[in-house]
Write a protein that holds these residues in place. Structure first.
Motif, PDB file in Angstrom:
ATOM      1  N   TYR A  20      -8.627   3.562  -1.735  1.00  0.00           N
ATOM      2  CA  TYR A  20      -8.148   3.462  -0.352  1.00  0.00           C
ATOM      3  C   TYR A  20      -7.038   2.423  -0.236  1.00  0.00           C
ATOM      4  O   TYR A  20      -6.070   2.605   0.502  1.00  0.00           O
ATOM      5  CB  TYR A  20      -9.287   3.120   0.601  1.00  0.00           C
ATOM      6  CG  TYR A  20     -10.174   4.296   0.918  1.00  0.00           C
ATOM      7  CD1 TYR A  20      -9.642   5.500   1.348  1.00  0.00           C
ATOM      8  CD2 TYR A  20     -11.548   4.197   0.797  1.00  0.00           C
ATOM      9  CE1 TYR A  20     -10.449   6.580   1.630  1.00  0.00           C
ATOM     10  CE2 TYR A  20     -12.372   5.274   1.081  1.00  0.00           C
ATOM     11  CZ  TYR A  20     -11.818   6.461   1.504  1.00  0.00           C
ATOM     12  OH  TYR A  20     -12.619   7.520   1.789  1.00  0.00           O
ATOM     13  N   GLY A  21      -7.174   1.341  -0.962  1.00  0.00           N
ATOM     14  CA  GLY A  21      -6.123   0.323  -0.958  1.00  0.00           C
ATOM     15  C   GLY A  21      -4.818   0.858  -1.519  1.00  0.00           C
ATOM     16  O   GLY A  21      -3.737   0.578  -0.981  1.00  0.00           O
ATOM     17  N   LEU A  22      -4.895   1.632  -2.581  1.00  0.00           N
ATOM     18  CA  LEU A  22      -3.692   2.228  -3.162  1.00  0.00           C
ATOM     19  C   LEU A  22      -3.055   3.238  -2.219  1.00  0.00           C
ATOM     20  O   LEU A  22      -1.822   3.308  -2.107  1.00  0.00           O
ATOM     21  CB  LEU A  22      -4.024   2.890  -4.503  1.00  0.00           C
ATOM     22  CG  LEU A  22      -4.349   1.936  -5.649  1.00  0.00           C
ATOM     23  CD1 LEU A  22      -4.831   2.721  -6.859  1.00  0.00           C
ATOM     24  CD2 LEU A  22      -3.151   1.086  -5.998  1.00  0.00           C
ATOM     25  N   ILE A  23      -3.884   4.018  -1.532  1.00  0.00           N
ATOM     26  CA  ILE A  23      -3.349   4.983  -0.559  1.00  0.00           C
ATOM     27  C   ILE A  23      -2.652   4.249   0.575  1.00  0.00           C
ATOM     28  O   ILE A  23      -1.557   4.627   1.009  1.00  0.00           O
ATOM     29  CB  ILE A  23      -4.468   5.899  -0.037  1.00  0.00           C
ATOM     30  CG1 ILE A  23      -4.934   6.838  -1.150  1.00  0.00           C
ATOM     31  CG2 ILE A  23      -4.013   6.695   1.175  1.00  0.00           C
ATOM     32  CD1 ILE A  23      -6.193   7.608  -0.830  1.00  0.00           C
ATOM     33  N   ALA A  24      -3.271   3.169   1.081  1.00  0.00           N
ATOM     34  CA  ALA A  24      -2.658   2.386   2.158  1.00  0.00           C
ATOM     35  C   ALA A  24      -1.334   1.783   1.704  1.00  0.00           C
ATOM     36  O   ALA A  24      -0.356   1.774   2.464  1.00  0.00           O
ATOM     37  CB  ALA A  24      -3.613   1.290   2.617  1.00  0.00           C
ATOM     38  N   ALA A  25      -1.272   1.303   0.475  1.00  0.00           N
ATOM     39  CA  ALA A  25      -0.030   0.742  -0.049  1.00  0.00           C
ATOM     40  C   ALA A  25       1.043   1.819  -0.166  1.00  0.00           C
ATOM     41  O   ALA A  25       2.214   1.578   0.161  1.00  0.00           O
ATOM     42  CB  ALA A  25      -0.277   0.095  -1.404  1.00  0.00           C
ATOM     43  N   LEU A  26       0.672   3.014  -0.603  1.00  0.00           N
ATOM     44  CA  LEU A  26       1.625   4.114  -0.718  1.00  0.00           C
ATOM     45  C   LEU A  26       2.163   4.516   0.651  1.00  0.00           C
ATOM     46  O   LEU A  26       3.372   4.743   0.806  1.00  0.00           O
ATOM     47  CB  LEU A  26       0.965   5.307  -1.403  1.00  0.00           C
ATOM     48  CG  LEU A  26       1.832   6.545  -1.592  1.00  0.00           C
ATOM     49  CD1 LEU A  26       2.997   6.230  -2.520  1.00  0.00           C
ATOM     50  CD2 LEU A  26       1.011   7.687  -2.152  1.00  0.00           C
ATOM     51  N   VAL A  27       1.298   4.567   1.640  1.00  0.00           N
ATOM     52  CA  VAL A  27       1.734   4.898   3.001  1.00  0.00           C
ATOM     53  C   VAL A  27       2.682   3.824   3.528  1.00  0.00           C
ATOM     54  O   VAL A  27       3.700   4.129   4.161  1.00  0.00           O
ATOM     55  CB  VAL A  27       0.516   5.077   3.933  1.00  0.00           C
ATOM     56  CG1 VAL A  27       0.933   5.138   5.387  1.00  0.00           C
ATOM     57  CG2 VAL A  27      -0.260   6.326   3.549  1.00  0.00           C
ATOM     58  N   VAL A  29       4.647   1.819   1.754  1.00  0.00           N
ATOM     59  CA  VAL A  29       5.935   1.925   1.048  1.00  0.00           C
ATOM     60  C   VAL A  29       6.732   3.112   1.574  1.00  0.00           C
ATOM     61  O   VAL A  29       7.947   3.008   1.790  1.00  0.00           O
ATOM     62  CB  VAL A  29       5.699   2.035  -0.479  1.00  0.00           C
ATOM     63  CG1 VAL A  29       6.970   2.440  -1.210  1.00  0.00           C
ATOM     64  CG2 VAL A  29       5.171   0.722  -1.022  1.00  0.00           C
ATOM     65  N   ALA A  30       6.066   4.230   1.810  1.00  0.00           N
ATOM     66  CA  ALA A  30       6.762   5.404   2.345  1.00  0.00           C
ATOM     67  C   ALA A  30       7.291   5.137   3.745  1.00  0.00           C
ATOM     68  O   ALA A  30       8.411   5.542   4.088  1.00  0.00           O
ATOM     69  CB  ALA A  30       5.822   6.608   2.358  1.00  0.00           C
ATOM     70  N   SER A  31       6.512   4.436   4.562  1.00  0.00           N
ATOM     71  CA  SER A  31       6.959   4.107   5.924  1.00  0.00           C
ATOM     72  C   SER A  31       8.176   3.185   5.898  1.00  0.00           C
ATOM     73  O   SER A  31       9.130   3.386   6.645  1.00  0.00           O
ATOM     74  CB  SER A  31       5.828   3.435   6.704  1.00  0.00           C
ATOM     75  OG  SER A  31       4.740   4.293   6.840  1.00  0.00           O
ATOM     76  N   ILE A  32       8.135   2.195   5.045  1.00  0.00           N
ATOM     77  CA  ILE A  32       9.268   1.269   4.939  1.00  0.00           C
ATOM     78  C   ILE A  32      10.511   2.016   4.467  1.00  0.00           C
ATOM     79  O   ILE A  32      11.605   1.817   4.999  1.00  0.00           O
ATOM     80  CB  ILE A  32       8.918   0.104   3.990  1.00  0.00           C
ATOM     81  CG1 ILE A  32       7.875  -0.799   4.648  1.00  0.00           C
ATOM     82  CG2 ILE A  32      10.157  -0.695   3.611  1.00  0.00           C
ATOM     83  CD1 ILE A  32       7.285  -1.838   3.721  1.00  0.00           C
ATOM     84  N   GLY A  33      10.348   2.889   3.495  1.00  0.00           N
ATOM     85  CA  GLY A  33      11.491   3.670   3.009  1.00  0.00           C
ATOM     86  C   GLY A  33      12.063   4.571   4.085  1.00  0.00           C
ATOM     87  O   GLY A  33      13.281   4.677   4.238  1.00  0.00           O
ATOM     88  N   ALA A  34      11.195   5.216   4.855  1.00  0.00           N
ATOM     89  CA  ALA A  34      11.672   6.097   5.920  1.00  0.00           C
ATOM     90  C   ALA A  34      12.379   5.305   7.012  1.00  0.00           C
ATOM     91  O   ALA A  34      13.420   5.733   7.526  1.00  0.00           O
ATOM     92  CB  ALA A  34      10.502   6.874   6.513  1.00  0.00           C
ATOM     93  N   LEU A  35      11.837   4.159   7.368  1.00  0.00           N
ATOM     94  CA  LEU A  35      12.482   3.340   8.400  1.00  0.00           C
ATOM     95  C   LEU A  35      13.837   2.816   7.938  1.00  0.00           C
ATOM     96  O   LEU A  35      14.774   2.740   8.737  1.00  0.00           O
ATOM     97  CB  LEU A  35      11.567   2.184   8.807  1.00  0.00           C
ATOM     98  CG  LEU A  35      10.343   2.580   9.621  1.00  0.00           C
ATOM     99  CD1 LEU A  35       9.444   1.366   9.852  1.00  0.00           C
ATOM    100  CD2 LEU A  35      10.757   3.176  10.957  1.00  0.00           C
TER     101      LEU A  35
END
Length: 59
Positions: A20-27, A29-35
């Motif tokens: 779950y921690g890895l999934i949260a980190a991936l989300v 990173v993806a959010s930061i990249g999209a922003l």
């Protein structure tokens, strides 16, 4: 003592928390990249909306 070690090896509840921690980190990173990718256009949109609202109040 050997039973305790076997139980510890079989126990995988900590693995779920790590996943779950890895999934949260991936989300995150993806959010930061999209922003970052859409940051410039978002600034333009919010600036336009802000100017429209200011224009409607000053009329």
């Amino acid at each position: 003592m050997l039973k305790a070690i076997r139980r510890f090896i079989r126990k995988d509840s900590g693995a779920t928390a790590i996943e779950y921690g890895l999934i949260a980190a991936l989300v995150a990173v993806a959010s930061i990249g999209a922003l970052q990718a859409f940051g410039g256009s978002l600034i333009n949109v919010f600036t336009h909306v802000s100017q429209s609202v200011d224009g409607s109040y000053s009329s």
